[in-house]
Write an enzyme that holds these catalytic residues in place. Structure first.
Site, PDB file in Angstrom:
ATOM      1  N   SER A 177      25.567  36.526  46.312  1.00 31.91           N
ATOM      2  CA  SER A 177      26.619  35.661  46.341  1.00 31.91           C
ATOM      3  C   SER A 177      27.896  36.649  44.769  1.00 31.91           C
ATOM      4  O   SER A 177      28.683  35.872  44.686  1.00 31.91           O
ATOM      5  CB  SER A 177      26.082  34.690  45.274  1.00 31.91           C
ATOM      6  OG  SER A 177      25.388  35.454  44.552  1.00 31.91           O
ATOM      7  N   THR A 219      27.489  32.927  42.680  1.00 29.57           N
ATOM      8  CA  THR A 219      28.145  33.254  41.796  1.00 29.57           C
ATOM      9  C   THR A 219      27.352  33.550  40.526  1.00 29.57           C
ATOM     10  O   THR A 219      26.356  33.137  40.606  1.00 29.57           O
ATOM     11  CB  THR A 219      29.368  31.590  41.141  1.00 29.57           C
ATOM     12  OG1 THR A 219      29.942  32.068  42.899  1.00 29.57           O
ATOM     13  CG2 THR A 219      30.108  32.215  39.772  1.00 29.57           C
ATOM     14  N   THR A 230      32.011  36.253  41.367  1.00 29.57           N
ATOM     15  CA  THR A 230      31.668  36.240  42.363  1.00 29.57           C
ATOM     16  C   THR A 230      32.225  36.591  43.785  1.00 29.57           C
ATOM     17  O   THR A 230      33.424  37.740  43.869  1.00 29.57           O
ATOM     18  CB  THR A 230      31.985  34.395  43.135  1.00 29.57           C
ATOM     19  OG1 THR A 230      31.379  33.908  44.185  1.00 29.57           O
ATOM     20  CG2 THR A 230      33.151  34.223  43.058  1.00 29.57           C
ATOM     21  N   ARG A 270      40.753  33.081  50.333  1.00 27.52           N
ATOM     22  CA  ARG A 270      40.589  31.666  49.894  1.00 27.52           C
ATOM     23  C   ARG A 270      40.529  31.743  48.571  1.00 27.52           C
ATOM     24  O   ARG A 270      39.607  32.890  48.180  1.00 27.52           O
ATOM     25  CB  ARG A 270      39.139  31.059  50.176  1.00 27.52           C
ATOM     26  CG  ARG A 270      39.014  29.450  49.821  1.00 27.52           C
ATOM     27  CD  ARG A 270      37.445  30.021  48.987  1.00 27.52           C
ATOM     28  NE  ARG A 270      36.765  28.807  48.491  1.00 27.52           N
ATOM     29  CZ  ARG A 270      35.891  29.110  47.883  1.00 27.52           C
ATOM     30  NH1 ARG A 270      35.086  30.363  47.162  1.00 27.52           N
ATOM     31  NH2 ARG A 270      34.871  27.899  46.779  1.00 27.52           N
ATOM     32  N   GLY A 289      38.078  30.983  45.075  1.00 30.93           N
ATOM     33  CA  GLY A 289      37.669  29.133  44.897  1.00 30.93           C
ATOM     34  C   GLY A 289      37.588  28.962  43.197  1.00 30.93           C
ATOM     35  O   GLY A 289      38.488  29.311  42.284  1.00 30.93           O
ATOM     36  N   ASP A 290      36.908  27.749  42.104  1.00 35.37           N
ATOM     37  CA  ASP A 290      36.964  28.367  40.661  1.00 35.37           C
ATOM     38  C   ASP A 290      36.993  29.121  40.129  1.00 35.37           C
ATOM     39  O   ASP A 290      37.614  29.273  39.020  1.00 35.37           O
ATOM     40  CB  ASP A 290      35.747  27.170  40.327  1.00 35.37           C
ATOM     41  CG  ASP A 290      34.041  27.563  40.949  1.00 35.37           C
ATOM     42  OD1 ASP A 290      33.976  28.163  41.449  1.00 35.37           O
ATOM     43  OD2 ASP A 290      33.594  26.928  39.927  1.00 35.37           O
ATOM     44  N   THR A 304      28.734  27.452  38.368  1.00 29.08           N
ATOM     45  CA  THR A 304      28.412  27.895  39.983  1.00 29.08           C
ATOM     46  C   THR A 304      28.002  26.602  41.260  1.00 29.08           C
ATOM     47  O   THR A 304      27.799  25.732  41.064  1.00 29.08           O
ATOM     48  CB  THR A 304      27.274  28.389  40.087  1.00 29.08           C
ATOM     49  OG1 THR A 304      26.007  28.028  39.525  1.00 29.08           O
ATOM     50  CG2 THR A 304      27.260  29.585  38.724  1.00 29.08           C
ATOM     51  N   GLY A 305      28.794  27.111  41.925  1.00 29.29           N
ATOM     52  CA  GLY A 305      28.200  26.189  43.376  1.00 29.29           C
ATOM     53  C   GLY A 305      29.783  25.818  43.637  1.00 29.29           C
ATOM     54  O   GLY A 305      31.135  26.822  44.383  1.00 29.29           O
ATOM     55  N   GLY A 328      33.092  26.043  44.768  1.00 27.26           N
ATOM     56  CA  GLY A 328      34.585  25.462  43.719  1.00 27.26           C
ATOM     57  C   GLY A 328      34.761  24.701  44.270  1.00 27.26           C
ATOM     58  O   GLY A 328      35.964  24.467  42.827  1.00 27.26           O
TER      59      GLY A 328
HETATM   60  N1  GLY Z   1      31.562  28.976  42.875  1.00 22.07           N
HETATM   61  C1  GLY Z   1      32.423  30.099  43.408  1.00 22.07           C
HETATM   62  C2  GLY Z   1      33.504  29.729  44.943  1.00 22.07           C
HETATM   63  O1  GLY Z   1      33.230  28.483  44.678  1.00 22.07           O
HETATM   64  O2  GLY Z   1      33.843  30.615  44.911  1.00 22.07           O
END
Ligand code: GLY
Length: 360
Positions: free
Chosen positions: A91, A209, A227, A237, A239-240, A260-261, A263
């Site tokens: 990850s 992540t 991540t 794409r 993420g957060d 984490t999780g 995003g």
């Molecule tokens: N939290 C990592 C992502 O969604 O990319």
């Protein structure tokens, strides 16, 4: 005039907030904040919290912040580097699962409490340590975000080696995903009933992540998140993790937080910023994480009018975990679906503790 919140002042505010029921209707378990409270008052040294895969990261971060007096953001960046370089963590960094075209694209950001400065790189390819590139963006430029080829070139210009980040194992998982893919699943990235690899434990589209927040012995704060993002994502794409206020945020007056999780949920809630603001108003870290999760849950229920898969059995149909440490050393973590653990290190050494849970 801005008011400074001392370690002692925050503890008083938290106690008052708890007594007055600062988070009305909170039904979730808050075991982590209670254990954190005990350790915080006994601990005046460095504290680091991270996702469960960061047990070595928190140990390194606390050691660097303590023995080397390294600023906490750099200690966090050095801590997560071991996971970025670990081929077995699918990850993050090297060995991370690729996008839908089989290309590993990494996201990372970091933030320095004392200067309230941040740096990030998004969708960067061929660079094993994106967190270190994010740190350079923060320190060497007046920008905050660099993306894609620009981020990659910036890293190369600063001496980072170009490396193939796709391991054989990750490539095989991607090939299996591609061969079992039926139609366009871009609107349904949440199907966890179709395991593609035993190591993924049934989660077909993991987000993974690592986040790490660090409190230095002098009370300064810093944090970092890094991540490979959502597995098999649409190329480009973001993420957060590279977004300040979403995948991580800190304010040197208050505390530090990260996610984490899923995003998209951390982005739509401004999760990490929200947690720091809740701590500013007296929440313990665990209470603040649970509050942000409650907001995410309410937002997901509304979102399910558009995408029904977001909501299942009366709760969000995705995983999301928040982590936080407050300026007084209190720390905590909470997740959406229960059963999770997080890594922490303080004067008692590195260990994993149970996350509080919004839904059991
Ligand atoms: N939290 C990592 C992502 O969604 O990319």
């Amino acid at each position: 005039m801005e008011s400074r919140i001392s370690r002692r002042g925050l503890l008083r505010a938290s106690a008052a907030g708890l007594a007055a029921g600062a988070v009305p209707g909170l039904v979730a378990r808050a075991a982590a904040s209670e254990s954190g409270a005990a350790s915080a008052q006994a601990n005046a040294g460095a504290v680091a919290v991270a996702s469960a895969n960061g047990i070595e990261a928190v140990r390194i971060a606390v050691e660097l912040a303590t023995d080397k007096k390294m600023r906490p953001v750099s200690a966090a960046v050095r801590g997560v580097a071991v996971v970025e370089a670990d081929p077995n963590d699918m990850s993050v960094g090297y060995g991370g699962l690729p996008n839908e075209l089989g290309v590993v694209q990494l996201d990372s950001s970091c933030m320095d409490g004392p200067t309230h400065n941040a740096g990030s790189v998004a969708s960067i390819e061929d660079i094993m340590h994106p967190a270190q590139v994010a740190e350079l963006v923060m320190d060497q430029t007046d920008h905050v975000n660099l993306v894609g080829p620009g981020a990659r070139q910036f890293a190369i210009d600063h001496g980072f080696p170009v490396e193939d980040l796709l391991t054989d194992r990750a490539r095989k998982v991607w090939l299996k995903w591609r061969s079992t893919r039926t139609g366009d699943d871009r609107l349904w990235p949440l199907n966890d009933t179709n395991p593609v690899d035993p190591v993924l434990q049934g989660e077909a589209r993991p987000w993974g992540t690592i986040h790490c927040s660090v409190l230095a012995p002098n009370g300064d704060l810093g944090c970092c998140t890094t991540t490979s993002g959502l597995a098999f994502k649409i190329p480009g794409r973001i993420g957060d993790s590279p977004l300040v206020g979403c995948g991580m945020y800190c304010d040197n007056e208050v505390g530090s937080a990260g996610a984490t999780g899923r995003g998209e949920a951390a982005i739509l809630s401004g999760g990490s910023w929200l947690i720091v603001e809740r701590m500013r108003n007296g929440d313990t870290p665990t209470e603040a994480c649970l509050y942000a999760l409650r907001r995410v849950a309410a937002q997901a229920e509304r979102g399910s009018r558009w995408q029904p898969a977001l909501w299942k059995d009366g709760r969000p149909n995705f995983g999301l975990t928040f982590y936080a440490v407050r300026k007084d050393g209190l720390y905590g973590s909470a997740n959406m679906r229960g059963g999770g653990r997080f890594a922490v290190c303080d004067s008692k050494g590195p260990r994993r503790e149970a996350c509080a849970a919004l839904y059991e």
